[in-house]
Design an enzyme around this catalytic site. Structure first.
Site, mmCIF file in Angstrom:
data_model
loop_
_atom_site.group_PDB
_atom_site.id
_atom_site.type_symbol
_atom_site.label_atom_id
_atom_site.label_comp_id
_atom_site.label_asym_id
_atom_site.label_seq_id
_atom_site.Cartn_x
_atom_site.Cartn_y
_atom_site.Cartn_z
ATOM 1 N N GLY A 266 50.975 30.511 49.178
ATOM 2 C CA GLY A 266 51.128 30.605 47.727
ATOM 3 C C GLY A 266 52.094 31.683 47.294
ATOM 4 O O GLY A 266 52.846 32.222 48.093
ATOM 5 N N VAL A 267 52.039 31.975 45.987
ATOM 6 C CA VAL A 267 52.954 32.981 45.442
ATOM 7 C C VAL A 267 52.368 34.381 45.613
ATOM 8 O O VAL A 267 51.177 34.542 45.798
ATOM 9 C CB VAL A 267 53.212 32.734 43.934
ATOM 10 N N ASN A 269 52.491 38.825 46.614
ATOM 11 C CA ASN A 269 52.718 39.773 47.702
ATOM 12 C C ASN A 269 51.810 39.533 48.905
ATOM 13 O O ASN A 269 52.216 39.741 50.041
ATOM 14 C CB ASN A 269 52.544 41.196 47.177
ATOM 15 N N GLU A 291 55.363 24.781 49.047
ATOM 16 C CA GLU A 291 55.972 24.513 47.758
ATOM 17 C C GLU A 291 57.249 25.332 47.563
ATOM 18 O O GLU A 291 58.239 24.844 47.055
ATOM 19 C CB GLU A 291 54.915 24.891 46.734
ATOM 20 N N ASN A 381 49.103 32.752 34.876
ATOM 21 C CA ASN A 381 50.286 31.941 35.182
ATOM 22 C C ASN A 381 50.003 30.453 35.030
ATOM 23 O O ASN A 381 50.586 29.776 34.205
ATOM 24 C CB ASN A 381 50.757 32.204 36.614
ATOM 25 N N GLY A 385 50.635 24.908 42.380
ATOM 26 C CA GLY A 385 50.322 23.919 43.401
ATOM 27 C C GLY A 385 49.023 24.210 44.121
ATOM 28 O O GLY A 385 48.668 23.516 45.078
HETATM 29 O O1 0RQ Z 1 47.768 42.199 36.456
HETATM 30 O O2 0RQ Z 1 50.195 42.106 36.187
HETATM 31 O O3 0RQ Z 1 48.762 43.354 34.550
HETATM 32 O O4 0RQ Z 1 49.069 44.226 36.893
HETATM 33 O O5 0RQ Z 1 46.340 39.757 37.596
HETATM 34 O O6 0RQ Z 1 47.500 40.041 40.146
HETATM 35 O O7 0RQ Z 1 47.004 41.382 42.165
HETATM 36 O O8 0RQ Z 1 49.409 41.252 41.278
HETATM 37 O O9 0RQ Z 1 48.203 39.311 42.398
HETATM 38 O O10 0RQ Z 1 50.636 38.524 42.206
HETATM 39 O O11 0RQ Z 1 49.047 37.822 44.065
HETATM 40 O O12 0RQ Z 1 48.746 36.982 41.718
HETATM 41 C C1 0RQ Z 1 46.105 34.446 41.222
HETATM 42 C C2 0RQ Z 1 47.692 35.380 39.560
HETATM 43 C C3 0RQ Z 1 47.496 36.404 41.851
HETATM 44 C C4 0RQ Z 1 48.599 34.174 41.598
HETATM 45 C C5 0RQ Z 1 47.455 35.092 41.036
HETATM 46 C C6 0RQ Z 1 45.458 40.894 37.477
HETATM 47 C C7 0RQ Z 1 46.172 42.001 38.211
HETATM 48 C C8 0RQ Z 1 47.605 41.766 37.792
HETATM 49 C C9 0RQ Z 1 48.268 39.620 39.059
HETATM 50 P P1 0RQ Z 1 49.042 43.046 35.977
HETATM 51 P P2 0RQ Z 1 48.092 40.606 41.509
HETATM 52 P P3 0RQ Z 1 49.276 38.179 42.667
HETATM 53 C C10 0RQ Z 1 51.437 27.695 45.015
HETATM 54 C C11 0RQ Z 1 50.307 28.556 44.704
HETATM 55 C C12 0RQ Z 1 47.988 30.473 40.881
HETATM 56 C C13 0RQ Z 1 49.128 29.622 41.339
HETATM 57 C C14 0RQ Z 1 49.125 29.388 42.809
HETATM 58 C C15 0RQ Z 1 48.676 32.844 40.895
HETATM 59 C C16 0RQ Z 1 47.690 40.229 37.763
HETATM 60 O O13 0RQ Z 1 48.365 33.956 42.960
HETATM 61 O O14 0RQ Z 1 49.299 32.713 39.837
HETATM 62 O O15 0RQ Z 1 48.182 29.679 43.527
HETATM 63 N N1 0RQ Z 1 48.018 31.788 41.461
HETATM 64 N N2 0RQ Z 1 50.176 28.811 43.293
HETATM 65 O O16 0RQ Z 1 45.676 43.258 37.824
HETATM 66 C C17 0RQ Z 1 41.391 40.591 35.821
HETATM 67 C C18 0RQ Z 1 40.714 39.964 37.971
HETATM 68 C C19 0RQ Z 1 42.058 40.105 38.398
HETATM 69 C C20 0RQ Z 1 43.006 40.491 37.445
HETATM 70 C C21 0RQ Z 1 43.988 40.212 39.384
HETATM 71 N N3 0RQ Z 1 39.758 39.603 38.812
HETATM 72 N N4 0RQ Z 1 40.437 40.187 36.681
HETATM 73 N N5 0RQ Z 1 42.683 40.739 36.162
HETATM 74 N N6 0RQ Z 1 44.181 40.547 38.095
HETATM 75 N N7 0RQ Z 1 42.687 39.949 39.589
HETATM 76 C C22 0RQ Z 1 52.776 28.321 44.614
HETATM 77 C C23 0RQ Z 1 53.152 27.984 43.194
HETATM 78 O O17 0RQ Z 1 52.416 27.388 42.487
HETATM 79 C C24 0RQ Z 1 54.478 28.387 42.679
#
Ligand code: 0RQ
Length: 502
Positions: A266-267, A269, A291, A381, A385
């Site tokens: 997935g997307v 770090n 993807e 977001n 996928g």
């Molecule tokens: O907030 O930006 O204000 O700091 O959510 O979280 O930890 O930077 O994590 O960049 O790995 O994203 C699920 C969003 C994780 C991503 C998700 C807050 C956190 C931060 C981002 P800030 P991180 P990541 C196929 C796969 C759906 C699409 C997908 C995603 C921000 O993985 O969009 O899977 N997935 N596609 O602070 C409140 C919580 C939180 C929270 C994190 N429990 N409660 N806020 N945050 N956990 C590929 C494609 O589809 C393209």
């Protein structure tokens, strides 16, 4: 040298401003663009200016904007900033766009990426008035060379009344041969998709387009825009180690072959850390059916660990994107870019036995996962996928740090505040604390491994307290919930700024 080798295309050459005038208030527009790759660089900005002028004159001017997935500030960001998007579909991640969605200015419908193109083809999203598509070249026979993403471009080119092409000379012409354009049909006319291994090519190198509908051709020379990855932190490395140990054990148990099965990553770090871990790990001759192509995959192709990767787009840091442009003639033998209805196709994912690994916002003690919503209501977001891959994977994995927001939020909660992936689809959850293998477990058995292996110690007792109370008050022993408290952690965070009990 000009990238436009076709007379009709030359005849329709115009400025981005003139091209944008072909789009009217109320239009439904299909744009190219997928995770910062291959989005149109000039027409969205020009359109945004025209919207701004209309609004200043007191006139309405908004469009429904359909894409492949997320785009970039000069596309989603520009149109959202002028309140120009009435409806957005599917995945987005631009901060301005997100703000407008959460402020109620723009409607947003979070469709699975593999469904988004077919739903437009079937007419579920109304008539498509225009398509604005970036390409890398117009060939002398009128076919066009796609650029760094394919996304839903095949569908938008097929369905739009008017087509606007942006020919971007920044995109490498050596991408030629990397694309595999194959389109689905409308039921009952679909046939099995003949992909039986990740690198299979089943379609065409080019889009074949109907020039009677092309109303404008615009020349650009501008790079794709993606953010660089943050340096790998310890949590991401630990999560990646847990996953690699798990995969190693699956091989030992005979449930996975030595070269694994095609990986989807997935997307974010953590996903990139997993790829770095795989590159340093013991597995050889890997393949990927995913993807987006991230930096980590390019490194794995360089090292020879990854033989082939199938995707719909690049999602590269600026350095890696530059390098891809320089060396596309090497990488095109190892990368296949497909329409997203094929890169994310459930039929193919199930057949190949993909190992899916995606980020999450939170999971609950029973293994339900929220990938999209903060505190139940705010869109982050989109599902992207993750649903396409998770439900159809051979093994489905979700990863996240166990804490968010300086430790005030637990990523493991009693009940998720929004459901994207149900307990029926989620097999493995990993945090930096450890790994919960949920396969073969009942809900109550899952709660034990999720709390003990994945929750942060700061929240473990609180979770056990919830379970004990739920078992006492629930009307069943199967999936015990105390409905009066199931979302109390989220409520507490909204009221006090922390999920912790005082
Ligand atoms: O907030 O930006 O204000 O700091 O959510 O979280 O930890 O930077 O994590 O960049 O790995 O994203 C699920 C969003 C994780 C991503 C998700 C807050 C956190 C931060 C981002 P800030 P991180 P990541 C196929 C796969 C759906 C699409 C997908 C995603 C921000 O993985 O969009 O899977 N997935 N596609 O602070 C409140 C919580 C939180 C929270 C994190 N429990 N409660 N806020 N945050 N956990 C590929 C494609 O589809 C393209």
């Amino acid at each position: 040298m000009s990238r436009i080798g076709y007379d009709l295309a030359r005849a329709r050459l115009m400025s981005a401003e003139e091209a944008a005038q072909k789009i009217q208030d109320g239009d439904r527009v299909g744009f190219s663009g997928f995770t910062g790759a291959g989005y149109p660089k000039a027409v969205p900005g020009a359109l945004a200016e025209q919207m701004r002028a209309a609004h200043e004159a007191g006139k309405p001017f908004t469009i429904a904007s359909y894409t492949g997935a997320s785009t970039a500030p000069e596309h989603d960001g520009a149109l959202a900033a002028v309140d120009g998007i009435s409806m957005r579909m599917p995945y987005q991640s631009d901060p301005v766009m997100r703000g407008k969605i959460n402020a109620g200015v723009s409607e947003y419908s979070d469709v699975h990426l593999s469904h988004s193109g077919p739903q437009v083809r079937h007419g579920f999203w109304g008539n498509l008035d225009a398509a604005v598509i970036e390409v890398a070249r117009v060939n002398s026979d009128g076919t066009v060379l796609p650029s760094s993403s394919i996304g839903n471009n095949n569908v938008y080119l097929e369905k739009a009344d008017k087509i606007i092409l942006e020919v971007n000379s920044w995109q490498s012409e050596d991408l030629e041969g990397m694309h595999d354009v194959y389109s689905m049909k409308t039921p009952p006319h679909n046939v099995p998709i003949p992909i039986t291994s990740a690198g299979d090519r089943i379609g065409s190198k080019y889009f074949d387009i109907d020039w009677d509908r092309v109303v404008a051709v615009v020349e650009t020379d501008a790079p794709d825009r993606n953010s660089p990855f943050k340096p790998l932190d310890q949590d991401s490395k630990t999560i990646a180690e847990h996953l690699l140990d798990f995969l190693g054990n699956e091989v030992k148990q005979g449930r996975l072959p030595k070269d694994l099965l095609p990986m989807q990553s997935g997307v974010g770090n953590i996903a990139n850390a997993v790829l770095v871990g795989l590159n340093e790990g013991p597995f050889e001759r890997l393949t990927s059916y995913t993807e987006v192509i991230q930096d980590g995959m390019v490194d794995m192709i360089d090292s020879g660990k990854l033989l082939v990767a199938s995707a719909t787009a690049f999602s590269l840091s600026p350095d890696a994107a530059h390098m891809m442009n320089e060396k596309a003639s090497f990488y095109r033998d190892h990368i296949v870019l497909r329409p997203q209805e094929i890169s994310n196709n459930p039929e193919v994912i199930r057949r190949l036995g993909v190992i899916a690994c995606n980020g999450m916002i939170e999971a609950d003690i029973y293994g339900n996962v929220n990938s999209t919503h903060i505190m139940g209501s705010k869109m982050q977001n989109g599902i992207g996928g993750s649903g396409d891959f998770t439900r159809n994977a051979y093994i489905s994995v979700f990863v996240s740090p166990s804490l968010a927001k300086n430790g005030d939020i637990s990523a493991i909660v009693p009940m998720v505040s929004h459901h994207d992936h149900t307990e029926h689809d989620v097999q493995v959850i990993i945090t930096e604390q450890g790994l919960a293998d949920l396969r073969g477990l009942s809900p109550k058995q899952r709660a034990k491994v999720v709390i003990e292996n994945c929750a942060h110690p700061d929240f473990r007792d609180q979770l056990w307290e919830y379970v004990t109370r739920a078992e006492a008050v629930a009307n069943s022993e199967h999936t015990p919930h105390d409905l009066s408290q199931a979302h109390s952690w989220h409520r507490r965070f909204l009221e006090t700024g922390s999920m912790k009990q005082s």
